[in-house]
Design a protein around this motif. Sequence first.
Motif, PDB file in Angstrom:
ATOM      1  N   LYS A 186       8.793  58.755 -13.256  1.00 48.80           N
ATOM      2  CA  LYS A 186       9.703  58.378 -13.952  1.00 48.80           C
ATOM      3  C   LYS A 186      10.763  59.205 -14.203  1.00 48.80           C
ATOM      4  O   LYS A 186      12.426  59.833 -15.148  1.00 48.80           O
ATOM      5  CB  LYS A 186       9.811  58.118 -15.244  1.00 48.80           C
ATOM      6  N   SER A 187      11.031  60.492 -13.291  1.00 47.53           N
ATOM      7  CA  SER A 187      11.705  61.838 -13.193  1.00 47.53           C
ATOM      8  C   SER A 187      13.002  61.835 -11.991  1.00 47.53           C
ATOM      9  O   SER A 187      12.277  60.944 -10.872  1.00 47.53           O
ATOM     10  CB  SER A 187      11.168  62.882 -13.435  1.00 47.53           C
ATOM     11  N   SER A 188      12.995  62.812 -11.796  1.00 51.22           N
ATOM     12  CA  SER A 188      13.380  62.755 -10.272  1.00 51.22           C
ATOM     13  C   SER A 188      13.674  64.481  -9.861  1.00 51.22           C
ATOM     14  O   SER A 188      13.839  65.221 -11.076  1.00 51.22           O
ATOM     15  CB  SER A 188      14.903  62.639  -9.951  1.00 51.22           C
ATOM     16  N   CYS A 189      14.013  64.695  -9.068  1.00 50.59           N
ATOM     17  CA  CYS A 189      14.442  66.230  -8.400  1.00 50.59           C
ATOM     18  C   CYS A 189      15.339  66.890  -9.529  1.00 50.59           C
ATOM     19  O   CYS A 189      14.677  67.925 -10.142  1.00 50.59           O
ATOM     20  CB  CYS A 189      14.317  66.699  -6.734  1.00 50.59           C
ATOM     21  N   MET A 190      16.354  66.434  -8.969  1.00 49.24           N
ATOM     22  CA  MET A 190      17.282  67.158  -9.839  1.00 49.24           C
ATOM     23  C   MET A 190      17.524  66.831 -11.313  1.00 49.24           C
ATOM     24  O   MET A 190      18.276  67.617 -11.136  1.00 49.24           O
ATOM     25  CB  MET A 190      18.646  66.378  -8.781  1.00 49.24           C
ATOM     26  N   GLY A 191      16.793  65.494 -11.358  1.00 51.47           N
ATOM     27  CA  GLY A 191      16.555  65.409 -12.404  1.00 51.47           C
ATOM     28  C   GLY A 191      15.993  66.740 -13.475  1.00 51.47           C
ATOM     29  O   GLY A 191      17.278  67.217 -14.840  1.00 51.47           O
ATOM     30  N   CYS A 192      15.246  66.590 -13.210  1.00 51.83           N
ATOM     31  CA  CYS A 192      14.315  68.032 -13.564  1.00 51.83           C
ATOM     32  C   CYS A 192      14.862  69.084 -14.129  1.00 51.83           C
ATOM     33  O   CYS A 192      14.789  70.373 -14.958  1.00 51.83           O
ATOM     34  CB  CYS A 192      13.209  67.742 -13.528  1.00 51.83           C
ATOM     35  N   HIS A 193      15.495  69.566 -12.427  1.00 51.09           N
ATOM     36  CA  HIS A 193      15.844  71.180 -12.155  1.00 51.09           C
ATOM     37  C   HIS A 193      17.258  70.988 -13.162  1.00 51.09           C
ATOM     38  O   HIS A 193      17.806  72.328 -13.685  1.00 51.09           O
ATOM     39  CB  HIS A 193      15.801  71.132 -10.268  1.00 51.09           C
ATOM     40  N   GLN A 194      18.227  70.681 -13.364  1.00 47.51           N
ATOM     41  CA  GLN A 194      19.731  70.622 -13.446  1.00 47.51           C
ATOM     42  C   GLN A 194      19.426  71.094 -15.120  1.00 47.51           C
ATOM     43  O   GLN A 194      20.088  71.539 -15.612  1.00 47.51           O
ATOM     44  CB  GLN A 194      20.402  69.513 -13.775  1.00 47.51           C
ATOM     45  N   LEU A 201      13.402  76.823 -12.297  1.00 47.38           N
ATOM     46  CA  LEU A 201      12.796  76.405 -13.006  1.00 47.38           C
ATOM     47  C   LEU A 201      11.931  77.191 -13.198  1.00 47.38           C
ATOM     48  O   LEU A 201      11.032  77.807 -14.606  1.00 47.38           O
ATOM     49  CB  LEU A 201      12.189  74.915 -13.117  1.00 47.38           C
ATOM     50  N   GLN A 202      11.280  77.888 -11.743  1.00 45.64           N
ATOM     51  CA  GLN A 202      10.268  79.066 -13.424  1.00 45.64           C
ATOM     52  C   GLN A 202      11.264  80.488 -12.627  1.00 45.64           C
ATOM     53  O   GLN A 202      10.773  81.089 -13.739  1.00 45.64           O
ATOM     54  CB  GLN A 202      10.274  79.698 -10.767  1.00 45.64           C
ATOM     55  N   LEU A 203      11.917  80.850 -12.539  1.00 48.67           N
ATOM     56  CA  LEU A 203      12.628  81.422 -13.470  1.00 48.67           C
ATOM     57  C   LEU A 203      12.987  81.527 -15.150  1.00 48.67           C
ATOM     58  O   LEU A 203      12.449  81.665 -15.931  1.00 48.67           O
ATOM     59  CB  LEU A 203      14.307  81.170 -13.308  1.00 48.67           C
ATOM     60  N   HIS A 206      -0.946  76.001 -11.922  1.00 52.00           N
ATOM     61  CA  HIS A 206      -1.622  75.120 -12.057  1.00 52.00           C
ATOM     62  C   HIS A 206      -0.762  73.923 -12.499  1.00 52.00           C
ATOM     63  O   HIS A 206       0.025  74.830 -13.286  1.00 52.00           O
ATOM     64  CB  HIS A 206      -2.449  75.414 -12.961  1.00 52.00           C
ATOM     65  N   GLU A 207      -0.804  73.223 -11.847  1.00 48.19           N
ATOM     66  CA  GLU A 207       0.684  72.042 -12.428  1.00 48.19           C
ATOM     67  C   GLU A 207       0.289  70.718 -13.117  1.00 48.19           C
ATOM     68  O   GLU A 207      -0.937  70.773 -12.991  1.00 48.19           O
ATOM     69  CB  GLU A 207       1.583  72.100 -11.023  1.00 48.19           C
ATOM     70  N   PHE A 208       1.050  69.929 -12.797  1.00 47.49           N
ATOM     71  CA  PHE A 208       0.777  68.351 -13.050  1.00 47.49           C
ATOM     72  C   PHE A 208      -0.614  68.049 -12.759  1.00 47.49           C
ATOM     73  O   PHE A 208      -0.594  68.034 -11.569  1.00 47.49           O
ATOM     74  CB  PHE A 208       1.664  67.632 -12.334  1.00 47.49           C
TER      75      PHE A 208
HETATM   76  C1  HEC Z   1       9.705  66.734 -13.453  1.00 50.11           C
HETATM   77  C2  HEC Z   1      10.134  67.196 -13.727  1.00 50.11           C
HETATM   78  C3  HEC Z   1      10.190  67.897 -12.197  1.00 50.11           C
HETATM   79  C4  HEC Z   1      10.375  67.099 -11.040  1.00 50.11           C
HETATM   80  C5  HEC Z   1      10.219  65.811 -10.710  1.00 50.11           C
HETATM   81  C6  HEC Z   1      10.627  67.633 -10.418  1.00 50.11           C
HETATM   82  N1  HEC Z   1       9.941  69.486 -10.606  1.00 50.11           N
HETATM   83 FE1  HEC Z   1      10.563  71.587  -8.906  1.00 50.11          FE
HETATM   84  N2  HEC Z   1       9.781  72.536 -10.919  1.00 50.11           N
HETATM   85  C7  HEC Z   1      10.035  71.348 -11.862  1.00 50.11           C
HETATM   86  C8  HEC Z   1       8.635  72.682 -12.629  1.00 50.11           C
HETATM   87  C9  HEC Z   1       8.866  72.701 -13.733  1.00 50.11           C
HETATM   88  C10 HEC Z   1       9.191  74.074 -11.551  1.00 50.11           C
HETATM   89  C11 HEC Z   1       8.224  75.335 -11.891  1.00 50.11           C
HETATM   90  C12 HEC Z   1       7.042  75.795 -12.146  1.00 50.11           C
HETATM   91  C13 HEC Z   1       6.352  76.004 -10.886  1.00 50.11           C
HETATM   92  O1  HEC Z   1       7.117  76.322  -9.734  1.00 50.11           O
HETATM   93  O2  HEC Z   1       5.362  76.278 -11.066  1.00 50.11           O
HETATM   94  C14 HEC Z   1       9.629  73.677 -10.774  1.00 50.11           C
HETATM   95  C15 HEC Z   1       9.533  74.214  -9.642  1.00 50.11           C
HETATM   96  C16 HEC Z   1      10.214  74.275  -8.458  1.00 50.11           C
HETATM   97  C17 HEC Z   1      10.380  75.115  -7.181  1.00 50.11           C
HETATM   98  C18 HEC Z   1      10.525  76.077  -6.832  1.00 50.11           C
HETATM   99  C19 HEC Z   1      11.503  76.923  -7.970  1.00 50.11           C
HETATM  100  C20 HEC Z   1      12.003  76.593  -8.945  1.00 50.11           C
HETATM  101  O3  HEC Z   1      13.675  76.025  -9.048  1.00 50.11           O
HETATM  102  O4  HEC Z   1      11.397  76.971  -9.878  1.00 50.11           O
HETATM  103  C21 HEC Z   1      11.114  74.202  -6.270  1.00 50.11           C
HETATM  104  C22 HEC Z   1      11.711  74.353  -4.974  1.00 50.11           C
HETATM  105  C23 HEC Z   1      10.845  72.861  -7.061  1.00 50.11           C
HETATM  106  N3  HEC Z   1      10.647  72.783  -7.421  1.00 50.11           N
HETATM  107  C24 HEC Z   1      11.427  71.642  -6.015  1.00 50.11           C
HETATM  108  C25 HEC Z   1      11.552  70.320  -6.366  1.00 50.11           C
HETATM  109  C26 HEC Z   1      11.887  69.224  -5.479  1.00 50.11           C
HETATM  110  C27 HEC Z   1      11.994  69.386  -4.308  1.00 50.11           C
HETATM  111  C28 HEC Z   1      11.700  68.298  -6.028  1.00 50.11           C
HETATM  112  C29 HEC Z   1      11.982  66.928  -5.459  1.00 50.11           C
HETATM  113  C30 HEC Z   1      10.800  66.154  -4.765  1.00 50.11           C
HETATM  114  C31 HEC Z   1      11.231  68.204  -7.587  1.00 50.11           C
HETATM  115  N4  HEC Z   1      11.506  69.914  -7.752  1.00 50.11           N
HETATM  116  C32 HEC Z   1      11.015  67.546  -8.557  1.00 50.11           C
HETATM  117  C33 HEC Z   1       9.783  69.964 -12.297  1.00 50.11           C
HETATM  118  C34 HEC Z   1      10.313  69.026 -11.649  1.00 50.11           C
END
Ligand code: HEC
Length: 508
Positions: free
Chosen positions: A381-389, A449-451, A161-163
């Motif tokens: 208000k976030s970005s893919c790479m912003g959260c993941h970095q 972020l899963q790790l 379950h997520e957001f």
């Molecule tokens: C608000 C923060 C946030 C944003 C923005 C975000 N992510 Fe994530 N993402 C997460 C979190 C927290 C997890 C781990 C939890 C999960 O996967 O259940 C995750 C997991 C993932 C995973 C699984 C592998 C990993 O790194 O954990 C992928 C692939 C991924 N995101 C891609 C993206 C992409 C592509 C975008 C933009 C379109 C994006 N994320 C935007 C927070 C974010």
Amino acid sequence: MKLFARLSVVAVVGILGYASEALLPTSAAATSDAVRNTLARKDCKRGTFKDYYLQGEGGDPPADYKGRVYKLSQDYPTELPAKEAYPWLKIPFKDGGPVDPAAYLRALLEYGLEGNVAVDFYVEDNKTRKWYGSPWMDWNTEVASDWPGTDGREFVHGLTHEFDSAGNTFGEKQLEFVDTWAQAYVNDRYAFALGQVYCDPDDPKPGALNPDPTGLNTMPDGAFVIKLLFSTVTEAELPTVKGALEWDADIFVNKSPHFRNEGPLSRYERRIGKVRLIQIDLQVRDERSTTGWLLGTYGYDGNAKGETPWARMTPLGLQWGNNPKVTFAESCKGPNGPCDYDKLTEQWINRQAVKDLATPPLSFNHLGFGGRLAGPVDNPKSSCMGCHQTAGFPMVPILAEFAPNGSVLKLDAEKQPETAQGLRMTYFGNVPGGSVFSDTQLYSSDYSLQLAMGLQNFASRRCAKDATLPRPMLCVQLAEWVRLQQKAIGAVQVFGTPGVGGAPIKPE
Ligand code: HEC
């Protein structure tokens, strides 16, 4: 207890140092496959991770459930599998990004779907290549106020379950909360790295993502993830969801996160229901990228051409950097835009999709902070790479608003995203993959972020004071970290203040 803790840290570091000395790589470049392989642990224990939430503890499928039950694909290779001729490698790079981002993104999707669609993403059956899942997502605490563990994997497809998307997130007809349920699948090179961290499943080593301790803590080049994001949203709420791929999943009976969060735990009751695929995220390690990674996303559009729901997934964008110097005011006119995407050179945005999916009454929006890429189900208000970095252990807030210093500065991303850029832009930096985001972290988990979350989940179950198993290294370090962080923060208030007789005041 403390003495024992310190001793075991020293012992662990000592062994690692000894093991690696003789095998130090000679070049300063990114760690080669040969070095990763030579230094990798081969004596790993496999098959011990749970598949889903409360497996064997009341979370198992009911007796009348006839469908397939999710099993975590966890036979992570201990030998680094060779790189394939990945289709995305054909696309040249310039200035840290692909010259044809749309083609690059398409190549990622095709690779992620190949052989997986036919087996309905029970990826252990894939005939083309092996795929795996991340450990410790069966017990997951993700949405900040959720009850411990309740976001963990369900038993049909292993979705977590997520957001929760509040009313009006996707469009004017969506009045109530809808839940996101998602699952990520990783390729063999990614799985090798996970398998090194969890070589001993009872004593994970977050720093072993790269077995070479002299290199950055990176995944190997070519590590790849595809993530499927489903929503409980219906066609009546979001018209473009018509014809989307539908899965059964064991999901929450109660729709409102507020109601659930008030407890008791029974409000998190689950039952089989329908979820619809609305977003696909893709992530790849490619050494040619500015950050070492590229993250891209597709959104479902029921009006798009295409025979199957997969073919109607529409590319939304690709990011390889955050453009750390472009402040909000430089790219956007106001809190709700419009934004000038041309200022953001480290990404590609499909502008037609913005018109088709994010024009009222729809708001299936994929633009995050200052026009940076974020998925429709992500925090806008976030970005893919912003959260993941920020990914690392321990986890830190993924957004400035969630951080204590953001709270001190009273940041409000909805009303004044353009203020306090000095702090905010840290959250839109380009952390080189494998380095930590913050000096409060011990290990980078290289944009995963899963790790990071899995390790946090491990700590939440195994580091509690009354744990009966032997104390894992990570728990020992975490306890020491907590003590020293508290001391350091206390010291800030008394540093330089004279105490009795002009002597320094000792914190604690
Ligand atoms: C608000 C923060 C946030 C944003 C923005 C975000 N992510 Fe994530 N993402 C997460 C979190 C927290 C997890 C781990 C939890 C999960 O996967 O259940 C995750 C997991 C993932 C995973 C699984 C592998 C990993 O790194 O954990 C992928 C692939 C991924 N995101 C891609 C993206 C992409 C592509 C975008 C933009 C379109 C994006 N994320 C935007 C927070 C974010």
